[in-house]
Design an enzyme around this catalytic site. Sequence first.
Site, PDB file in Angstrom:
ATOM      1  N   TYR A 253       0.952  -1.228   0.014  1.00 25.67           N
ATOM      2  CA  TYR A 253       0.027   0.069   0.114  1.00 25.67           C
ATOM      3  C   TYR A 253       0.875   1.193   0.130  1.00 25.67           C
ATOM      4  O   TYR A 253       1.529   1.554   1.061  1.00 25.67           O
ATOM      5  CB  TYR A 253      -1.049  -0.028   1.121  1.00 25.67           C
ATOM      6  CG  TYR A 253      -2.014  -1.086   1.223  1.00 25.67           C
ATOM      7  CD1 TYR A 253      -2.327  -1.803   0.104  1.00 25.67           C
ATOM      8  CD2 TYR A 253      -2.830  -1.346   2.489  1.00 25.67           C
ATOM      9  CE1 TYR A 253      -3.242  -2.930   0.151  1.00 25.67           C
ATOM     10  CE2 TYR A 253      -3.685  -2.647   2.333  1.00 25.67           C
ATOM     11  CZ  TYR A 253      -3.877  -3.261   1.080  1.00 25.67           C
ATOM     12  OH  TYR A 253      -4.914  -4.083   0.996  1.00 25.67           O
TER      13      TYR A 253
ATOM     14  N   SER B 167     -13.340  -4.512  -0.585  1.00 27.09           N
ATOM     15  CA  SER B 167     -14.093  -3.820  -1.634  1.00 27.09           C
ATOM     16  C   SER B 167     -15.711  -4.106  -1.304  1.00 27.09           C
ATOM     17  O   SER B 167     -16.327  -4.382  -2.323  1.00 27.09           O
ATOM     18  CB  SER B 167     -13.717  -4.189  -2.984  1.00 27.09           C
ATOM     19  OG  SER B 167     -12.519  -3.421  -3.207  1.00 27.09           O
ATOM     20  N   PRO B 168     -16.224  -3.958  -0.143  1.00 30.39           N
ATOM     21  CA  PRO B 168     -17.466  -4.255   0.410  1.00 30.39           C
ATOM     22  C   PRO B 168     -18.494  -3.182  -0.411  1.00 30.39           C
ATOM     23  O   PRO B 168     -19.744  -3.435  -0.593  1.00 30.39           O
ATOM     24  CB  PRO B 168     -17.609  -3.961   1.649  1.00 30.39           C
ATOM     25  CG  PRO B 168     -16.654  -2.965   2.211  1.00 30.39           C
ATOM     26  CD  PRO B 168     -15.435  -3.257   1.090  1.00 30.39           C
TER      27      PRO B 168
ATOM     28  N   GLY C 265     -17.313  -5.173  -9.471  1.00 29.32           N
ATOM     29  CA  GLY C 265     -16.304  -5.453 -10.656  1.00 29.32           C
ATOM     30  C   GLY C 265     -14.927  -5.532  -9.769  1.00 29.32           C
ATOM     31  O   GLY C 265     -14.966  -5.376  -8.679  1.00 29.32           O
TER      32      GLY C 265
ATOM     33  N   PHE D  69     -21.126   0.868  -6.183  1.00 32.62           N
ATOM     34  CA  PHE D  69     -22.423   0.834  -6.571  1.00 32.62           C
ATOM     35  C   PHE D  69     -23.632   1.557  -5.878  1.00 32.62           C
ATOM     36  O   PHE D  69     -24.745   2.029  -6.467  1.00 32.62           O
ATOM     37  CB  PHE D  69     -23.169  -0.516  -6.534  1.00 32.62           C
ATOM     38  CG  PHE D  69     -22.973  -1.438  -5.135  1.00 32.62           C
ATOM     39  CD1 PHE D  69     -23.949  -1.269  -4.282  1.00 32.62           C
ATOM     40  CD2 PHE D  69     -21.684  -1.870  -4.878  1.00 32.62           C
ATOM     41  CE1 PHE D  69     -23.717  -1.692  -2.914  1.00 32.62           C
ATOM     42  CE2 PHE D  69     -21.718  -2.595  -3.454  1.00 32.62           C
ATOM     43  CZ  PHE D  69     -22.665  -2.491  -2.690  1.00 32.62           C
TER      44      PHE D  69
END
Length: 308
Positions: A52, A217-218, A222, A228
């Site tokens: 990171y 990535s909750p 994709g 979303f």
Amino acid sequence: MKYISMANTDIKSSNIIMGNMRLTQLSLTEAERLIRTAMDEGINFFDHADIYDRGRCEEIFSEAIQMNPTIRENMIIQSKCGIRSPENYYDFSKEHILWSVENILKRLKTDYLDILLLHRPDPLMDPEEVAEAFSELQTSGKVRCFGVSNFNPTQIDLLQKYVPQKLVVNQLQFSICHTPMIDSGISLNMKIDQAVNRDSSILEYCRLNDITLQAWSPFQHGFFEGPFLGDLERFPELNQVIDSIAEKYGVTNTAIAVAWITRHPANIQVVLGTTNSERMKDASKGSDIKLSREEWYQIYKAAGNIVP
């Protein structure tokens, strides 16, 4: 905040994890505010990785929180290694694992990691060499527990055959709009795309083997294609359903997206990568919400999935 006892460890962790992948986007003051907010909300688990921002995120974390033994004893700290950056290849050699951990500890200003994960499967992995590294790290007290990230069942079995320590974590991508861990099981034997088994039944495997699942990535769909939530152009029905349920519980849509994951009986931990303190607070409210079965399936179907 809901807490879970992680199997085969003495760790009692919040089911929400603060992810630190984007920490270098913040000033030290902003980073401290974000970390303090997480702790105030009851989050005690902090996830890192040596790639990171090439380790700078770990440095920012320890600098922002003014890491010391008193603070450290109230944190569960996990980091990941095994990806060579910027060369972009994988390296599970004993030498690289040991070198990675030494540098992770220096950057985090701590003597030990609670959990070390191997970041992505290395096709050139020698499991016996990994076992040597893990044993050396555990014997020296530098790492207490071990796990993996993005591994399938057979890859875990191969590693576990040689590693004497029980692998306790598998961190995988999972969200309302990324559900291959569920899709094939619910549509078994159907001649549709959703029935394709893309992950070798990893969710059931981890439950059977007492491996804690962590969802990265909750809020994404994709592979880093964007959130979303609030995307009314691509996910109008899903957002309508989530917003309606959020209103019922008196929380934001972010909390419902978290609650959808934590509702699963596998006790999946949710890794929050937000750099916004208010969003951290909103997401944390999803920890304790137990959606009804009807609500859970309603959200699943609104994301475009089939319930036969």
